[in-house]
Design a protein around this motif. Sequence first.
Motif, PDB file in Angstrom:
ATOM      1  N   GLY A 275       8.805 -27.819  27.527  1.00  0.00           N
ATOM      2  CA  GLY A 275       8.445 -26.479  27.095  1.00  0.00           C
ATOM      3  C   GLY A 275       6.992 -26.315  26.717  1.00  0.00           C
ATOM      4  N   VAL A 276       6.157 -27.220  27.235  1.00  0.00           N
ATOM      5  CA  VAL A 276       4.725 -27.201  26.924  1.00  0.00           C
ATOM      6  C   VAL A 276       3.935 -27.123  28.225  1.00  0.00           C
ATOM      7  CG1 VAL A 276       2.806 -28.476  25.884  1.00  0.00           C
ATOM      8  CG2 VAL A 276       5.075 -28.569  24.832  1.00  0.00           C
ATOM      9  N   THR A 277       2.984 -26.198  28.282  1.00  0.00           N
ATOM     10  CA  THR A 277       2.127 -26.052  29.454  1.00  0.00           C
ATOM     11  C   THR A 277       0.700 -26.419  29.089  1.00  0.00           C
ATOM     12  OG1 THR A 277       3.498 -24.295  30.402  1.00  0.00           O
ATOM     13  CG2 THR A 277       1.225 -24.450  31.188  1.00  0.00           C
ATOM     14  N   TRP A 278       0.109 -27.279  29.897  1.00  0.00           N
ATOM     15  CA  TRP A 278      -1.273 -27.713  29.688  1.00  0.00           C
ATOM     16  C   TRP A 278      -2.197 -26.945  30.629  1.00  0.00           C
ATOM     17  CZ3 TRP A 278      -3.062 -32.091  26.705  1.00  0.00           C
ATOM     18  CH2 TRP A 278      -2.063 -32.655  25.903  1.00  0.00           C
ATOM     19  N   LEU A 279      -3.178 -26.254  30.065  1.00  0.00           N
ATOM     20  CA  LEU A 279      -4.188 -25.573  30.870  1.00  0.00           C
ATOM     21  C   LEU A 279      -5.284 -26.567  31.246  1.00  0.00           C
ATOM     22  CD1 LEU A 279      -4.432 -22.133  29.030  1.00  0.00           C
ATOM     23  CD2 LEU A 279      -2.913 -22.842  30.888  1.00  0.00           C
ATOM     24  N   PRO A 280      -6.150 -26.227  32.209  1.00  0.00           N
ATOM     25  CA  PRO A 280      -7.153 -27.178  32.684  1.00  0.00           C
ATOM     26  C   PRO A 280      -7.975 -27.811  31.562  1.00  0.00           C
ATOM     27  CG  PRO A 280      -7.070 -25.307  34.142  1.00  0.00           C
ATOM     28  CD  PRO A 280      -6.158 -24.983  32.992  1.00  0.00           C
ATOM     29  N   PRO A 281      -8.302 -29.086  31.726  1.00  0.00           N
ATOM     30  CA  PRO A 281      -8.942 -29.841  30.648  1.00  0.00           C
ATOM     31  C   PRO A 281     -10.448 -29.620  30.566  1.00  0.00           C
ATOM     32  CG  PRO A 281      -8.640 -31.242  32.542  1.00  0.00           C
ATOM     33  CD  PRO A 281      -8.036 -29.908  32.906  1.00  0.00           C
ATOM     34  N   ALA A 282     -10.981 -30.013  29.409  1.00  0.00           N
ATOM     35  CA  ALA A 282     -12.428 -30.007  29.195  1.00  0.00           C
ATOM     36  C   ALA A 282     -13.027 -31.344  29.612  1.00  0.00           C
ATOM     37  CB  ALA A 282     -12.732 -29.745  27.724  1.00  0.00           C
ATOM     38  N   GLU A 283     -14.326 -31.328  29.796  1.00  0.00           N
ATOM     39  CA  GLU A 283     -15.046 -32.595  29.982  1.00  0.00           C
ATOM     40  C   GLU A 283     -15.022 -33.398  28.690  1.00  0.00           C
ATOM     41  OE1 GLU A 283     -19.663 -33.878  30.184  1.00  0.00           O
ATOM     42  OE2 GLU A 283     -19.098 -32.193  31.490  1.00  0.00           O
ATOM     43  N   LEU A 284     -14.947 -32.739  27.557  1.00  0.00           N
ATOM     44  CA  LEU A 284     -14.904 -33.374  26.241  1.00  0.00           C
ATOM     45  C   LEU A 284     -13.878 -34.505  26.246  1.00  0.00           C
ATOM     46  CD1 LEU A 284     -14.519 -31.386  22.884  1.00  0.00           C
ATOM     47  CD2 LEU A 284     -13.424 -33.578  23.266  1.00  0.00           C
ATOM     48  N   ASP A 285     -14.328 -35.718  25.967  1.00  0.00           N
ATOM     49  CA  ASP A 285     -13.472 -36.898  26.007  1.00  0.00           C
ATOM     50  C   ASP A 285     -13.639 -37.655  24.702  1.00  0.00           C
ATOM     51  OD1 ASP A 285     -11.902 -39.052  26.703  1.00  0.00           O
ATOM     52  OD2 ASP A 285     -13.379 -39.959  28.044  1.00  0.00           O
ATOM     53  N   ASN A 286     -12.661 -37.511  23.818  1.00  0.00           N
ATOM     54  CA  ASN A 286     -12.728 -38.141  22.491  1.00  0.00           C
ATOM     55  C   ASN A 286     -11.960 -39.450  22.532  1.00  0.00           C
ATOM     56  OD1 ASN A 286     -12.717 -38.868  19.835  1.00  0.00           O
ATOM     57  ND2 ASN A 286     -11.921 -36.934  19.064  1.00  0.00           N
ATOM     58  N   THR A 287     -12.610 -40.477  23.060  1.00  0.00           N
ATOM     59  CA  THR A 287     -11.951 -41.764  23.205  1.00  0.00           C
ATOM     60  C   THR A 287     -12.651 -42.815  22.356  1.00  0.00           C
ATOM     61  OG1 THR A 287     -11.034 -43.325  24.822  1.00  0.00           O
ATOM     62  CG2 THR A 287     -13.289 -42.551  25.213  1.00  0.00           C
ATOM     63  N   TYR A 288     -12.083 -43.999  22.326  1.00  0.00           N
ATOM     64  CA  TYR A 288     -12.698 -45.112  21.632  1.00  0.00           C
ATOM     65  C   TYR A 288     -13.942 -45.592  22.380  1.00  0.00           C
ATOM     66  CZ  TYR A 288      -8.374 -46.002  18.906  1.00  0.00           C
ATOM     67  OH  TYR A 288      -7.294 -45.925  18.071  1.00  0.00           O
ATOM     68  N   ALA A 289     -14.833 -46.256  21.644  1.00  0.00           N
ATOM     69  CA  ALA A 289     -15.985 -46.916  22.255  1.00  0.00           C
ATOM     70  C   ALA A 289     -16.502 -47.964  21.288  1.00  0.00           C
ATOM     71  CB  ALA A 289     -17.086 -45.909  22.588  1.00  0.00           C
ATOM     72  N   PHE A 290     -17.321 -48.879  21.790  1.00  0.00           N
ATOM     73  CA  PHE A 290     -18.103 -49.781  20.949  1.00  0.00           C
ATOM     74  C   PHE A 290     -19.512 -49.221  20.847  1.00  0.00           C
ATOM     75  CE2 PHE A 290     -15.630 -53.990  21.664  1.00  0.00           C
ATOM     76  CZ  PHE A 290     -14.888 -53.748  20.510  1.00  0.00           C
ATOM     77  N   ALA A 291     -20.129 -49.431  19.698  1.00  0.00           N
ATOM     78  CA  ALA A 291     -21.507 -48.978  19.505  1.00  0.00           C
ATOM     79  C   ALA A 291     -22.260 -50.012  18.681  1.00  0.00           C
ATOM     80  CB  ALA A 291     -21.537 -47.622  18.809  1.00  0.00           C
ATOM     81  N   ALA A 292     -23.586 -49.974  18.810  1.00  0.00           N
ATOM     82  CA  ALA A 292     -24.476 -50.813  18.015  1.00  0.00           C
ATOM     83  C   ALA A 292     -25.682 -49.976  17.612  1.00  0.00           C
ATOM     84  CB  ALA A 292     -24.917 -52.040  18.818  1.00  0.00           C
ATOM     85  N   ASN A 293     -26.400 -50.409  16.591  1.00  0.00           N
ATOM     86  CA  ASN A 293     -27.635 -49.686  16.304  1.00  0.00           C
ATOM     87  C   ASN A 293     -28.687 -50.056  17.342  1.00  0.00           C
ATOM     88  OD1 ASN A 293     -29.011 -52.055  15.506  1.00  0.00           O
ATOM     89  ND2 ASN A 293     -28.558 -51.743  13.333  1.00  0.00           N
ATOM     90  N   ALA A 294     -29.742 -49.278  17.411  1.00  0.00           N
ATOM     91  CA  ALA A 294     -30.734 -49.453  18.478  1.00  0.00           C
ATOM     92  C   ALA A 294     -31.376 -50.831  18.431  1.00  0.00           C
ATOM     93  CB  ALA A 294     -31.799 -48.363  18.372  1.00  0.00           C
ATOM     94  N   ALA A 295     -31.650 -51.327  17.219  1.00  0.00           N
ATOM     95  CA  ALA A 295     -32.323 -52.625  17.088  1.00  0.00           C
ATOM     96  C   ALA A 295     -31.437 -53.757  17.601  1.00  0.00           C
ATOM     97  CB  ALA A 295     -32.701 -52.864  15.628  1.00  0.00           C
ATOM     98  N   ASN A 296     -30.165 -53.742  17.223  1.00  0.00           N
ATOM     99  CA  ASN A 296     -29.271 -54.808  17.679  1.00  0.00           C
ATOM    100  C   ASN A 296     -28.962 -54.699  19.170  1.00  0.00           C
ATOM    101  OD1 ASN A 296     -28.923 -56.381  15.372  1.00  0.00           O
ATOM    102  ND2 ASN A 296     -27.341 -55.023  14.542  1.00  0.00           N
ATOM    103  N   ALA A 297     -28.863 -53.473  19.665  1.00  0.00           N
ATOM    104  CA  ALA A 297     -28.627 -53.304  21.098  1.00  0.00           C
ATOM    105  C   ALA A 297     -29.780 -53.903  21.899  1.00  0.00           C
ATOM    106  CB  ALA A 297     -28.466 -51.829  21.427  1.00  0.00           C
TER     107      ALA A 297
END
Length: 329
Positions: free
Chosen positions: A142-164
């Motif tokens: 009973g749920v209809t999904w309309l077309p999706p956004a580019e917005l992608d709220n997923t997991y990621a790894f990150a580092a600060n600029a100095a450590n990267a």
Amino acid sequence: MRWMPGTSAVRTAACAALTVPLLAGCGLTSGSPMVDEVGPGSIGKGRPLEGAKLTVTSKQFTEQIILGQILGLAFKAAGAEVLDRTNIQGSIGSREAVRTGAADAGYEYTGTAWITYLGHTKPIADPQKQWEAVRKEDLKNGVTWLPPAELDNTYAFAANAANAKKYDLETVSDVARLTKENPKAATFCVEGEFAVREDGLPGLLEKYDFRIPGGNIKKMDSGIVYTQVAKGNACTIGEVFTTDGRIPELDLKVLEDDRTFFPNYNASPMINTETLKKYPEIRDVLEPITAKLTTSLAQRLNARVDVDGEDPHEVAKDWLVDEGFIEEN
């Protein structure tokens, strides 16, 4: 996004089994009407939702609240009376509200639906195919999904600029290399839930074929992860959410998921099917708005709330007005 930090999986699962009258126990309160004096801009011309009474919902974190406010304001500008039931605890409370008809619409994430609501263990790598699979399977609920956004709220790894720069970190494969070449430097700050989820650290370690010594993993609340990664002392690498406004604010470098392990969590309008049958104009009202939602935009809007302390409702309205979607009367 999957689950909010601190949400009890037991409580959330219990909420999934509740009927509509009991949804208040999961955080679905009576809500309040949106009273904004807004009218059509580029959307809602002719006020196609005149006479409709629509309830919008969202989960209990910044991005979801902003998206819920965007929905409500768009419906209001198109002529509807709107009841605001955003800011519901847990993932499943807002989902059940739309599924059962206690609410009419909310933005939801394709990965959350596929894995959490529909019970699949393996995500679909292609974002469009992931959405199509969710849309097809959820129709029976009973749920209809309309077309999706580019917005992608997923997991990621990150580092600060100095450590990267210091450790030559561009991708998650580089993180795997670091754990083998310089294990003392490969320290991680993560949420407790990420450390045990199959679409979190355990699955990622298997996909990229590396191991982390137990003492190199520090578990903490989400907000602390960002500040600790920015400082770069307690941990070199941290788990983040890709749309979080603190990423640009703290100048963190998001590392490429070069083996595409993390699922796609594209935001998409999740509409009660009976509501959409009654008011098919909802599709035309929302599609241009959803098409404008990107990951970088979400970072900016989220930062206005989480960093600058602004009200999510006003942030949503400012964006809709600035884009010309609606007008303030």
